[in-house]
Design a protein around this motif. Structure first.
Motif, PDB file in Angstrom:
ATOM      1  N   GLU A  95       0.840  -1.210   0.000  1.00 37.74           N
ATOM      2  CA  GLU A  95       0.000   0.000   0.000  1.00 37.74           C
ATOM      3  C   GLU A  95       0.873   1.259   0.000  1.00 37.74           C
ATOM      4  N   THR A  96       0.389   2.306  -0.639  1.00 37.61           N
ATOM      5  CA  THR A  96       0.986   3.674  -0.680  1.00 37.61           C
ATOM      6  C   THR A  96       2.380   3.713  -1.326  1.00 37.61           C
TER       7      THR A  96
ATOM      8  N   GLU B 171       0.591   3.864  -5.245  1.00 36.05           N
ATOM      9  CA  GLU B 171      -0.498   2.929  -4.945  1.00 36.05           C
ATOM     10  C   GLU B 171      -1.436   3.550  -3.916  1.00 36.05           C
ATOM     11  N   GLN B 172      -2.706   3.154  -3.978  1.00 33.08           N
ATOM     12  CA  GLN B 172      -3.663   3.689  -3.001  1.00 33.08           C
ATOM     13  C   GLN B 172      -3.392   3.077  -1.618  1.00 33.08           C
ATOM     14  N   GLY B 173      -4.195   3.498  -0.664  1.00 34.57           N
ATOM     15  CA  GLY B 173      -3.829   3.270   0.745  1.00 34.57           C
ATOM     16  C   GLY B 173      -4.275   1.963   1.362  1.00 34.57           C
TER      17      GLY B 173
END
Ligand code: TA6
Length: 300
Positions: free
Chosen positions: A176-177, A192-194
């Motif tokens: 993530e992130t 990348e999203q969380g």
């Protein structure tokens, strides 16, 4: 246990005390099977896999060396997965060994042919270990044996195909992130999203500067793979989905639903190895070898 498969291709079977097992083909030093103590297969292997040169076996854990990807002059993902490896007669003293592990040491050195396409001398030693809990560990030690004083650089991946029940019920945690290169969009750099990554279409992403531990959760089968890596900063996540899978001859049309590649890799910043000093046969000092380890364990 050294065996030949039904087509006469040599492979090695590792068995562990509780009944876990792994199979490794000398073709590409490729792990093609990793089973837990219940005999359940944990790696994906295509029903259309080809087990001989010049194809790499579709599934298991292809070794991508000396190149990940198809940007250079070499064949896609380099030639190591397309060569016949041999059992290492003089394995280095890998510190990780202990009496209750099953392991095999394989070695690849360049052929005259290979020296024409990649003009370097090297020793690539791979130890594949099946640990007491059924963990599967691959440790690569690569040494530059150039006598002309030339360094070489390479990129690398353990291109692991995990077996999953249903890709649309799989989550990946640990990325993530992070920034990744989107290989479907000309390697555009994206953040990348969380939250955990899920899958509903073709994915081909090279995550950069990733943590040493990544989890792949197969929700339906209540199974979690934990990938631990050392010396490999990047991680590639790939599922071809339906259209791309149909276009790959050694990939069954619907098989994309039951696999996910999460690959411990070194892609963004190639590894540079200086030539080894004229050391004795004793294993090489840190400076002239690189140890790249990937360990996958599985719960449930
Ligand atoms: O690891 C992802 C990837 O680089 C994809 O782009 C796709 O090409 C995949 O490897 C399989 O490559 P291969 O040469 O084994 O067909």
């Amino acid at each position: 246990e050294h065996k030949k498969d039904i087509n006469g291709f040599p492979k090695v079977i590792l068995r562990e005390v509780r009944g876990c097992s792994a199979e490794v083909y000398l073709h590409g030093a490729q792990v093609t099977s990793w089973k837990n103590e219940h005999g359940e297969e944990l790696l994906f292997l295509s029903s259309k896999a080809i087990f001989k040169p010049p194809k790499a076996i579709r599934g298991g854990i292809p070794i991508c060396f000396p190149q990940f990807g198809n940007h250079g002059s070499l064949e896609q993902h380099g030639f190591a997965r397309n060569r016949t490896w041999t059992v290492d007669p003089d394995p280095p003293p890998f510190a990780t060994i202990s009496h209750n592990k099953a392991f095999i040491d394989l070695i690849l050195k360049p052929s005259e042919e290979d020296a024409k396409i990649w003009p370097h001398r090297y020793e690539f030693r791979l130890r594949i270990t099946l640990g007491p809990g059924g963990d599967l560990m691959l440790t690569s030690r690569i040494r530059n044996t150039n006598i002309d004083g030339k360094s070489f650089t390479f990129t690398f991946a353990y291109h692991t195909y995990f077996s999953v029940t249903d890709i649309s019920e799989v989550r990946v945690e640990g990325l993530e992130t992070l920034d990744y290169l989107d290989n479907l969009k000309n390697k555009e750099r994206v953040t990348e999203q969380g939250d955990a990554i899920t899958f509903e279409s073709e994915v081909d992403k090279t995550y950069l500067s990733t943590p040493t531990k990544i989890a792949i959760i197969d929700h339906e089968r209540k199974r979690t793979f934990v990938l631990r890596k050392d010396g490999l900063p990047d991680a590639v996540v790939w599922n071809p989905w339906d259209k791309k899978a149909k276009a790959i001859p050694d990939f069954g049309d619907d098989e994309y639903k039951h696999m996910l590649c999460v690959e411990a890799a070194c892609v963004e910043t190639p590894i540079t190895l200086k030539p080894a000093d004229n050391l004795t046969h004793k294993w090489y000092s840190k400076a002239v070898k690189v140890q790249l380890s990937g360990c996958i364990s599985c719960t449930g």
